[in-house]
Write an enzyme that holds these catalytic residues in place. Structure first.
Site, PDB file in Angstrom:
ATOM      1  N   ASP A   1      -5.708  -7.587   4.980  1.00  0.00           N
ATOM      2  CA  ASP A   1      -4.473  -6.858   5.249  1.00  0.00           C
ATOM      3  C   ASP A   1      -4.062  -6.941   6.711  1.00  0.00           C
ATOM      4  O   ASP A   1      -2.897  -6.715   7.051  1.00  0.00           O
ATOM      5  CB  ASP A   1      -4.643  -5.396   4.829  1.00  0.00           C
ATOM      6  CG  ASP A   1      -3.336  -4.629   4.866  1.00  0.00           C
ATOM      7  OD1 ASP A   1      -2.354  -5.110   4.272  1.00  0.00           O
ATOM      8  OD2 ASP A   1      -3.282  -3.557   5.502  1.00  0.00           O
TER       9      ASP A   1
ATOM     10  N   LEU B   1       2.415   0.915   4.260  1.00  0.00           N
ATOM     11  CA  LEU B   1       3.684   0.512   4.851  1.00  0.00           C
ATOM     12  C   LEU B   1       3.552  -0.664   5.815  1.00  0.00           C
ATOM     13  O   LEU B   1       4.542  -1.077   6.410  1.00  0.00           O
ATOM     14  CB  LEU B   1       4.309   1.702   5.602  1.00  0.00           C
ATOM     15  CG  LEU B   1       4.813   2.850   4.710  1.00  0.00           C
ATOM     16  CD1 LEU B   1       5.229   4.030   5.564  1.00  0.00           C
ATOM     17  CD2 LEU B   1       5.972   2.387   3.845  1.00  0.00           C
ATOM     18  N   ARG B   2       2.323  -1.200   5.967  1.00  0.00           N
ATOM     19  CA  ARG B   2       2.162  -2.322   6.887  1.00  0.00           C
ATOM     20  C   ARG B   2       2.987  -3.518   6.413  1.00  0.00           C
ATOM     21  O   ARG B   2       3.540  -4.271   7.223  1.00  0.00           O
ATOM     22  CB  ARG B   2       0.689  -2.705   7.029  1.00  0.00           C
ATOM     23  CG  ARG B   2       0.479  -3.845   8.034  1.00  0.00           C
ATOM     24  CD  ARG B   2      -0.986  -4.112   8.313  1.00  0.00           C
ATOM     25  NE  ARG B   2      -1.558  -3.045   9.122  1.00  0.00           N
ATOM     26  CZ  ARG B   2      -2.604  -2.307   8.753  1.00  0.00           C
ATOM     27  NH1 ARG B   2      -3.170  -2.511   7.584  1.00  0.00           N
ATOM     28  NH2 ARG B   2      -3.072  -1.370   9.549  1.00  0.00           N
ATOM     29  N   ALA B   3       3.078  -3.719   5.098  1.00  0.00           N
ATOM     30  CA  ALA B   3       3.850  -4.850   4.578  1.00  0.00           C
ATOM     31  C   ALA B   3       5.319  -4.743   4.986  1.00  0.00           C
ATOM     32  O   ALA B   3       5.958  -5.746   5.338  1.00  0.00           O
ATOM     33  CB  ALA B   3       3.729  -4.902   3.059  1.00  0.00           C
TER      34      ALA B   3
ATOM     35  N   VAL C   1       5.539  -5.640   8.759  1.00  0.00           N
ATOM     36  CA  VAL C   1       5.320  -7.061   9.008  1.00  0.00           C
ATOM     37  C   VAL C   1       6.515  -7.875   8.526  1.00  0.00           C
ATOM     38  O   VAL C   1       6.979  -8.797   9.222  1.00  0.00           O
ATOM     39  CB  VAL C   1       4.017  -7.527   8.308  1.00  0.00           C
ATOM     40  CG1 VAL C   1       3.921  -9.049   8.328  1.00  0.00           C
ATOM     41  CG2 VAL C   1       2.805  -6.914   8.989  1.00  0.00           C
TER      42      VAL C   1
END
Length: 657
Positions: free
Chosen positions: A197, A278-280, A283
């Protein structure tokens, strides 16, 4: 070949998705790096190493070993404090630092000289690879083979942007922000989900099947090997143009606008594909902004979002290692279409624009396939074993569950993992031994204390001799070689039973993945045994073999045991420190071949578990007899789940009531 010349980035044939992902990160390092997945021999390492030559030079504080920015120096820099006036600034090329898979922790984070600290009272620190990679590129080839303790260090540095070193009460920290690029061959095992991730983008690469394109790859490589400097000179102009375009995109980046409609597209896509956290979203947004800057636009378009999502989301959709990576492009287009915003002037066909993603980014990623672990329809009651010599269609796989933990007795010294007890470089300190690495402070002091008078100590410092130094002994866990020997004969071919067996073995495979084991798979049926999966770290490969496993025929139990003995013999020569755990899944029947007792004698002394698959009202206990011959533990198939025994006890109490 000259060591100074690198293969030019511009000269790489094809690989459009990989080039684009690397360029996005070159424009905006905040995207978070690239994970490159692909088969061996696809120029993954070549193109990554070529990237460093394109990056803009870095301004650093002159003489600082930690590459502090003169305009904003690190206040905690071990070489500081630095004045933020840029008076003592220097410019150097961007670095690409390679982290070897077998590196020690001291090599990665840096080392404190405890001996000098004890004898001289000074804090002597030697920077490691994380310090060298600060404000540059950290490249890990075969990142999926990286030991767990190094993965933990990378996770900490990636999360905090700092490296912390603690040694016997002495603490040092410094900035460690870098572009993380990893390459891997999925056949050799998968990454831990936490590290997976942390990579902003992921790209699947494979060798082209076009003969003309393959010929051009070979032609250029041979020219490069014959004259590296001349080949690089022929591509120098293209490299300079690419480097200038990266620099221009970096300058343009702060002014690129992420409109509300584009932001809604990003969040809608991430929600539609059910990615965790929420990292996606972050990014994908950063990558879309970088793409707009790269194409010379001042606002993010739908095409930027589409390309960013294709690179940022596939590896975040996987729920377990049996899931195939990929993104449903029709679903992606549908979601984007539901939240379409009008293209701004100078869109994909405008200044800096390029061909549509379908044309410019090469081979599309594979569509996601169904997980082999997915529950299948219940078999019909009339299913029967296959006739001799005619294997039945593969049985559907039963449900997965958390299996009981099986370990190898004793204390090993194998690769760090999470299964059996071992002496490892990391873990709970349980003792000390003579040595200089991983110094045990108290044991060293105890060894030196009785000799202070004889050594003429007069001041406050201790007089330490080399023979006083003690290294820590640490108790941890190791990964093992888990070799599955699965009976696929007619006696096991009833679809309900074989489905349950597949579910059990897949559950054990997943457990082996989580515990960092190597796995192998032997099946036996008909007249012999087959090594369906040579020992590997890829449980995904094991799952594929098991899903297609045919059943039927006689039961050559001895052949399966003999094949297991041969595989273990070869693996002992390859990796003597990795201890094996043998898991035999059978009902114990043997209808052809030699006596299993003779074959079992070759495996005596190997830690083993026999999973008893015998069913029906009358049971012969053959699997338990095999376990006795192997001096192994016997476990009924229905008792394999971690909560299986508790469930059996609860059911028995309920029946008694």
């Amino acid at each position: 070949m000259s060591g100074a010349a690198r293969y030019p980035f511009s000269a790489v044939v094809g690989m459009d998705d990989l080039k684009l992902a690397l360029l996005i990160n070159a424009v905006s390092p905040g995207v978070g790096g690239v994970l490159v997945r692909g088969e061996k021999g696809t120029a993954k390492s070549t193109i990554v190493r070529a990237l460093a030559a394109l990056l803009p030079p870095v301004r650093v504080v002159a003489g600082c070993r930690f590459s502090c920015d003169p305009a904003d120096p690190d206040p905690a820099c071990p070489d500081g404090p630095h004045r933020p006036d840029g008076a003592a600034a220097a410019t150097r090329p961007a670095r690409l630092v390679e982290l070897p898979v077998g590196a020690s922790e001291d090599r990665v984070t840096g080392s404190l000289d405890i001996e000098r600290a004890l004898t001289e009272g000074v804090k002597a620190f030697e920077p490691g690879l994380l310090a060298a990679a600060h404000r540059g590129v950290l490249y890990v080839d075969e990142v999926n083979l990286l030991h767990d303790h190094l993965v933990d260090l990378l996770l900490d540095a990636a999360a905090m942007g700092r490296c912390h070193i603690e040694r016997e009460g002495v603490s040092v920290q410094h900035a460690a922000r870098f572009l993380l690029v990893g390459t891997m061959n999925p056949e050799e095992g998968e990454l831990r989900p936490q590290l997976l991730d942390r990579f902003g983008l992921t790209v699947e690469v494979a060798a082209t099947r076009d003969p003309d394109e393959r010929a051009e790859v070979v032609r250029r490589r041979l020219h490069f090997e014959a004259d590296p400097e001349g080949f690089a000179a022929r591509w120098a102009e293209a490299e300079a143009e690419l480097a200038e375009r990266i620099a221009a995109a970096r300058r343009r980046l702060p002014g690129v606008r992420l409109g509300e409609a584009a932001l809604r597209q990003i969040t809608a896509v991430c929600a539609a594909f059910e990615v965790d956290g929420l990292r996606a979203d972050l990014v994908t947004a950063r990558a879309a902004i970088a793409l707009a800057a790269w194409h010379g636009r001042d606002a993010v378009t739908t095409e930027d979002v589409r390309q960013a999502a294709r690179l940022a989301l596939p590896h975040r959709r996987r729920r377990d290692p049996f899931d195939a990576p990929g993104l449903d492009r029709d679903r992606l287009d549908q979601v984007l279409g539901e939240h379409t915003d009008p293209e701004p002037p100078g869109g994909p066909g405008g200044p800096g624009g390029g061909r549509p993603a379908e044309e410019s980014t090469g081979r599309p990623p594979a569509s996601p396939e169904g997980s082999p672990a997915a529950p299948a329809a219940a078999p019909s009651p009339g299913d029967a074993p296959a006739a001799e010599g005619k294997p039945a269609d593969p049985a559907p796989t039963g449900a997965l569950y958390r299996p009981r933990l099986f370990t190898v007795p004793g204390v090993g010294t194998g690769a760090p993992g999470r299964r059996s007890k071992a002496r490892t470089p990391h873990g709970r300190v349980s003792g000390a031994r003579p040595g200089r690495r991983d110094l045990h402070l108290m044991a060293t002091l105890r060894a030196a204390a009785p000799h202070q008078h004889a050594r003429g100590r007069t001041g406050p410092g201790l007089v330490i001799a080399p023979e006083d130094l003690r290294a820590a002994l640490r108790d941890g866990r190791e990964g093992n070689l888990v070799l599955f020997v699965v009976d696929a004969s007619g006696s096991m071919a009833a679809r309900r039973r074989m489905g349950a067996v597949k579910g059990a073995v897949l559950s054990l495979l997943l457990d082996a993945y989580q515990r960092r084991d190597k796995v192998g798979l032997i099946t036996f049926r008909g007249r012999g045994a087959e090594l369906a999966l040579p020992p590997t770290s890829s449980v995904e490969a094991g799952a594929r073999r098991l899903e297609r496993l045919p059943t039927g025929g006689r039961t050559p139990l001895a052949a399966g045991l003999l094949r297991a003995a041969e595989v273990l013999r070869v693996e002992r020569l390859r990796d003597p420190a990795r201890r094996p755990l043998l898991v035999i899944v059978t009902d114990g029947r043997a209808t052809t071949g030699p006596d299993p007792a003779q074959a079992a004698a070759l495996l005596r002394g190997v830690a083993a578990v026999v999973v008893d698959c015998e069913s029906g009202p009358v049971r012969l206990g053959l699997a338990r007899r095999l376990a006795a011959l192997l001096e192994a533990r016997a476990v009924r198939l229905e008792e394999l789940a971690a909560d299986g025994l508790a469930r059996i006890v609860r059911d028995a109490r309920r029946d008694a009531a």
